[in-house]
Design an enzyme around this catalytic site. Structure first.
Site, PDB file in Angstrom:
ATOM      1  N   LYS A  74      -8.618   1.530  -8.222  1.00 30.97           N
ATOM      2  CA  LYS A  74      -7.739   0.626  -7.480  1.00 30.97           C
ATOM      3  C   LYS A  74      -7.012  -0.274  -8.466  1.00 30.97           C
ATOM      4  CE  LYS A  74      -9.188  -3.170  -5.300  1.00 30.97           C
ATOM      5  NZ  LYS A  74      -8.247  -4.291  -5.649  1.00 30.97           N
TER       6      LYS A  74
ATOM      7  N   ASP B  72      -3.083  -1.079  -4.470  1.00 31.52           N
ATOM      8  CA  ASP B  72      -3.455  -2.199  -3.602  1.00 31.52           C
ATOM      9  C   ASP B  72      -2.429  -3.322  -3.740  1.00 31.52           C
ATOM     10  OD1 ASP B  72      -4.896  -3.975  -2.005  1.00 31.52           O
ATOM     11  OD2 ASP B  72      -6.224  -4.588  -3.640  1.00 31.52           O
TER      12      ASP B  72
ATOM     13  N   HIS C 116       3.872  -7.109   2.587  1.00 31.92           N
ATOM     14  CA  HIS C 116       3.979  -7.971   3.772  1.00 31.92           C
ATOM     15  C   HIS C 116       5.329  -8.671   3.717  1.00 31.92           C
ATOM     16  CE1 HIS C 116       1.838 -11.177   6.507  1.00 31.92           C
ATOM     17  NE2 HIS C 116       2.979 -10.726   7.014  1.00 31.92           N
TER      18      HIS C 116
END
Length: 255
Positions: free
Chosen positions: A40, A79, A83
């Site tokens: 990640k 990740d 938004h």
């Protein structure tokens, strides 16, 4: 179609490479290749090194390997928690698709239009690239937040109820699953069913420090509850021998 679920215990483990140091991240990724389900990379790394840094970590190259052999591509959980308004998020998704992430996430709190725009962008971008679209997941409530934190930002608690609301919304928008804390796994499985994919941070092997995570569980407990993937960082990356730490966790998951 998105990537399939993991089928072997070690493939359930995603290692959080929480460092802005490219050489450190490349070294860890190489050492862990084949021992875990993927790595990640988050905002700290991406903002410091951009797409080229991500490619180095996930793909490797002949000149980077000690014996002149190519390293298989390391599966990548990118990740970045997009938004923003729908058009901006769609553009962001298209921009990272050439990095061929296995998993990509957006904030479920961005709402239905934003999540649907992200999914459409991933689907449309995958075909001309000749790639499988990433598993697209919604971020529900950050595992660093508890009920008091939700109250402080004006969201309805308890945290577990907010997670369920956002998980149901994510599923209605057609996304593949959510990020959730270990303690919401069972309720989400009950509400969203067995095919909804759950990626679970806040995982700490027995005896590890919890750090800044407030809602934690051991790897075996999380998988038994129904997690598809578990995200583990410092217990592996901070170990004297990260490969041995990863093998130990895989053995634990294997029973």
């Amino acid at each position: 179609m998105a990537h399939p679920r993991p089928t072997k215990p070690h493939q359930r483990v995603l290692v959080a490479l929480d460092t802005p140091d490219v050489e450190r991240a490349v070294s860890l990724s190489r050492d862990l290749n084949g021992l875990v389900g993927g790595v990640k990379l988050g905002l700290e790394f991406f903002n410091a090194n951009g797409p080229d840094g991500v490619r180095r970590v996930s793909r490797g190259s002949l000149e980077e390997t000690p014996h002149g052999q190519a390293v298989p591509q390391q599966p990548l959980f990118l990740d970045l928690k997009f938004h923003d308004i729908p058009n901006t998020v769609a553009g962001a998704v298209r921009s990272v698709m050439p990095l061929t992430p296995m998993i990509l996430n957006v904030h479920a709190g961005g709402g239905p239009a934003m999540m649907k725009a992200a999914l459409d962008a991933a689907n449309f971008a995958a075909e001309p690239l000749g790639t499988v679209r990433p598993i697209l997941i919604g971020v529900t409530v950050l595992t660093s937040m508890d009920d008091g934190d939700l109250d402080a930002v004006g969201q309805r608690g308890p945290a577990s109820d907010q997670v369920i609301r956002l998980a149901e919304l994510t599923q209605k928008c057609g996304l593949d699953g959510v990020v959730c804390s270990p303690h919401e796994i069972k309720r989400i499985r009950e509400v969203c069913g067995p095919d909804f994919r759950l990626i679970v941070p806040g995982i700490r092997p027995a005896g590890s420090e919890t750090g800044d995570q407030k809602r934690v569980m051991t790897p075996k407990q999380a998988v038994e509850e129904g997690a598809d993937w578990i995200v583990i960082g410092r217990p592996i990356t901070g170990a004297a021998d990260p490969a041995a730490a990863a093998k130990s966790i895989a053995e634990e998951l294997n029973g």
